[in-house]
Each structure stands twice: as C-alpha cells, then as structure tokens.
Motif scaffolding. Structure first.
Motif, short mmCIF file in Angstrom:
data_model
loop_
_atom_site.label_atom_id
_atom_site.label_comp_id
_atom_site.label_asym_id
_atom_site.label_seq_id
_atom_site.Cartn_x
_atom_site.Cartn_y
_atom_site.Cartn_z
N GLN A 24 0.84 -1.20 0.00
CA GLN A 24 0.00 0.00 0.00
C GLN A 24 0.87 1.24 0.00
O GLN A 24 2.00 1.23 0.47
CB GLN A 24 -0.90 0.01 1.24
CG GLN A 24 -1.87 -1.14 1.27
CD GLN A 24 -2.72 -1.11 2.53
OE1 GLN A 24 -2.48 -0.33 3.43
NE2 GLN A 24 -3.71 -1.97 2.58
N ASP A 25 0.30 2.31 -0.53
CA ASP A 25 1.02 3.59 -0.53
C ASP A 25 1.01 4.18 0.87
O ASP A 25 0.06 4.00 1.63
CB ASP A 25 0.35 4.58 -1.49
CG ASP A 25 0.45 4.14 -2.93
OD1 ASP A 25 1.42 3.43 -3.26
OD2 ASP A 25 -0.43 4.50 -3.72
N LEU A 26 2.06 4.91 1.19
CA LEU A 26 2.11 5.60 2.48
C LEU A 26 1.24 6.85 2.42
O LEU A 26 1.17 7.53 1.39
CB LEU A 26 3.55 6.00 2.80
CG LEU A 26 4.51 4.88 3.10
CD1 LEU A 26 5.90 5.43 3.34
CD2 LEU A 26 4.05 4.09 4.31
N MET A 27 0.59 7.14 3.51
CA MET A 27 -0.26 8.33 3.58
C MET A 27 0.32 9.29 4.61
O MET A 27 0.77 8.88 5.67
CB MET A 27 -1.69 7.95 3.99
CG MET A 27 -2.42 7.12 2.97
SD MET A 27 -4.08 6.70 3.48
CE MET A 27 -4.88 8.28 3.40
N THR A 28 0.28 10.56 4.28
CA THR A 28 0.72 11.57 5.23
C THR A 28 -0.44 11.87 6.19
O THR A 28 -1.58 11.44 5.97
CB THR A 28 1.13 12.86 4.50
OG1 THR A 28 -0.02 13.40 3.85
CG2 THR A 28 2.24 12.61 3.50
N ASP A 31 -3.13 13.63 4.26
CA ASP A 31 -3.92 12.71 3.45
C ASP A 31 -4.96 11.98 4.30
O ASP A 31 -6.12 11.83 3.89
CB ASP A 31 -3.03 11.67 2.77
CG ASP A 31 -2.10 12.28 1.74
OD1 ASP A 31 -2.41 13.38 1.22
OD2 ASP A 31 -1.06 11.65 1.45
#
Length: 54
Positions: A24-28, A31
């Motif tokens: 999965q993509d990292l979220m800030t 976000d």
C-alpha cells in the motif's frame, strides 16, 4: 544442500516480489485527515464548528 539453498532464495524472492506488488502507498497526516473528512460528516461538522468558534 544446493537445492535447499536455492529453495530458500526462491521463497525469499517470491516474498519480496509479492510485498512489492501488493503493498500500500504511504499516507501523510494531511492525506489521512482529508480522507476522514470526506467519509465522516460528524468529523467535518466538528472541524467546521471549531474553526468558527473564537
């Protein structure tokens, strides 16, 4: 012995590739907050009322 080492290497490569393919993509923090505000009306209302309050 050589076949055993090759099997271990093959399993390791498959594990690494599967993680890369399905990761999965990292979220800030920003976000996450934007996503929460889109999905939760109560949270959006609380944030808006907090911005209006003195």
């Amino acid at each position: 012995m050589l076949i055993s080492n090759m099997k271990k290497l093959l399993y390791l490569l498959l594990f690494i590739l599967s993680n890369a393919a399905f990761g999965q993509d990292l979220m800030t923090y920003k976000d996450c907050l934007e996503l929460a505000l889109k999905r939760k009306f109560d949270l959006k209302t609380a944030v808006n009322s907090n911005q209006i309050a003195p």
